[in-house]
Design an enzyme around this catalytic site. Structure first.
Site, PDB file in Angstrom:
ATOM      1  N   TRP A 236       7.385  29.442  53.115  1.00  0.00           N
ATOM      2  CA  TRP A 236       6.285  29.776  54.020  1.00  0.00           C
ATOM      3  C   TRP A 236       5.882  28.474  54.687  1.00  0.00           C
ATOM      4  O   TRP A 236       5.280  27.597  54.083  1.00  0.00           O
ATOM      5  CB  TRP A 236       5.121  30.387  53.256  1.00  0.00           C
ATOM      6  CG  TRP A 236       4.069  30.989  54.162  1.00  0.00           C
ATOM      7  CD1 TRP A 236       4.270  31.504  55.414  1.00  0.00           C
ATOM      8  CD2 TRP A 236       2.670  31.139  53.898  1.00  0.00           C
ATOM      9  NE1 TRP A 236       3.094  31.972  55.951  1.00  0.00           N
ATOM     10  CE2 TRP A 236       2.097  31.764  55.033  1.00  0.00           C
ATOM     11  CE3 TRP A 236       1.852  30.822  52.815  1.00  0.00           C
ATOM     12  CZ2 TRP A 236       0.731  32.056  55.116  1.00  0.00           C
ATOM     13  CZ3 TRP A 236       0.511  31.117  52.891  1.00  0.00           C
ATOM     14  CH2 TRP A 236      -0.042  31.728  54.033  1.00  0.00           C
TER      15      TRP A 236
ATOM     16  N   TYR B 128       0.272  23.134  52.024  1.00  0.00           N
ATOM     17  CA  TYR B 128       1.698  23.284  52.302  1.00  0.00           C
ATOM     18  C   TYR B 128       2.486  22.168  51.631  1.00  0.00           C
ATOM     19  O   TYR B 128       3.487  22.410  50.937  1.00  0.00           O
ATOM     20  CB  TYR B 128       1.939  23.274  53.806  1.00  0.00           C
ATOM     21  CG  TYR B 128       3.396  23.232  54.201  1.00  0.00           C
ATOM     22  CD1 TYR B 128       4.257  24.266  53.851  1.00  0.00           C
ATOM     23  CD2 TYR B 128       3.916  22.151  54.912  1.00  0.00           C
ATOM     24  CE1 TYR B 128       5.598  24.225  54.197  1.00  0.00           C
ATOM     25  CE2 TYR B 128       5.253  22.107  55.270  1.00  0.00           C
ATOM     26  CZ  TYR B 128       6.093  23.141  54.908  1.00  0.00           C
ATOM     27  OH  TYR B 128       7.427  23.097  55.255  1.00  0.00           O
TER      28      TYR B 128
END
Length: 320
Positions: free
Chosen positions: A81, A150
């Site tokens: 992702w 992230y």
């Protein structure tokens, strides 16, 4: 899932003179996955291309089943992702896909004796630069200090893979990925350049984030070489040459025949609307391990930009 054997030419500036390999590609529908399928098939590799619909890496049982049934020699793990702002607002999902998903891939690879080449990111670093005092390109031995969800989730995936597989995994950190396929900065700039050509509209791009673009043709060649060479450890792979997003945008405008003066420089603080996740201010990657292993450096990004645009039919620097 089905075997995919499209035809592609040898990538510019990089050779992949290695024997055929049985390879599972995760994240096959992404811009890098598409490039990988073309390159691997052109070299006669047996390729299982798995997208999210056919292989959800966060589903441990599914991963074990698919890998166990197909028994690849190598897994090129590109599924992730990569929505940086999305990860910041939903860090649990980020870790479920990027960290737990990598753990699942590592466990499945261990069970069937496969090697893994895993794609990671410059976001594992804090953006201050490498070396003792910062300001230098990060090499593979600089200490990761992610500043975003992230980056933390990708670093978690790196560590889980190494813990499970040891030297049978190659971690490949890259940055600013661009290709003719999918959504990326280069394609966005081309679209905006065309959309505003008639009224000469301007756009703002940050000029205080430093790095180097990485073109998927060049990156895919590195991944295949690592997959077939049985090299393990951490590698950095990005095209050569420093730039900023602003300078890169101007280069894209010029190369596609549009007026680069339409691109205006701003600082990250001036960029509106504000984005949830911080970006590394400095993310140049020194590709020391690639060169030490005899795989060489990737081409200068200006050269790869030209080759990519030529392949897209967009190279027209004299049009403006």
């Amino acid at each position: 899932m089905s075997l995919s054997r499209p035809v592609a030419a040898e990538p510019h500036g990089y050779t992949t003179n290695v024997t055929d390999v049985r390879i599972l590609v995760t994240g096959a529908n992404g811009q890098l996955g598409v490039e990988l399928q073309q390159l691997l098939a052109a070299h006669g590799d047996e390729v299982l291309a798995a997208n999210h619909a056919s292989l959800d890496v966060s589903d441990r049982e599914q991963v074990l089943q698919v890998v166990g049934a197909w028994r690849p020699e190598c897994i090129i793990h590109g599924a992730a992702w990569t929505n940086v702002d999305g990860c910041e607002t939903d860090p649990l999902k980020a870790h479920l896909i990027n960290a737990w998903g990598s753990r699942n891939i590592g466990e499945a690879a261990e069970l069937v004796g496969a090697r893994v080449v895993a794609v990671s990111t410059d976001y594992v670093f804090d953006g201050r630069g490498g070396g003792p005092n910062g300001g230098e390109a990060y090499n593979e031995w600089d200490i990761p200090r992610p500043i975003s969800a992230y980056g933390r989730s990708k670093l978690g995936g790196e560590r889980d893979l190494v813990d499970i597989l040891g030297n049978r995994v190659a971690i490949v950190r890259t940055a600013w990925v661009c290709s003719a396929h999918g959504q990326n900065f280069m394609n966005t700039m081309i679209r905006l350049a065309k959309a505003g050509a008639d009224n000469h509209s301007a756009l703002t791009v940050v000029n205080d984030q430093h790095g180097s673009p990485t073109f998927t043709k060049d990156l895919a060649a590195v991944l295949r070489s690592l997959c077939a060479s049985h090299l393990g450890g951490t590698f950095h792979a990005s095209n050569s040459g420093p730039t900023t997003w602003f300078d890169f945008a101007q280069a894209i405008f010029s190369a596609t025949g549009h007026d680069p003066s339409r691109v205006l420089a701003v600082s990250s603080d001036e960029l509106l609307p504000k984005r949830p996740a911080p970006r590394p201010a400095y993310s140049l990657l020194a590709c020391v391990a690639l060169e030490a292993a005899g795989l060489g450096l990737l081409p200068d990004w200006n050269d790869s930009l030209r080759h990519t645009l030529e392949g897209m039919g967009e190279w027209s620097p004299s049009k403006k």
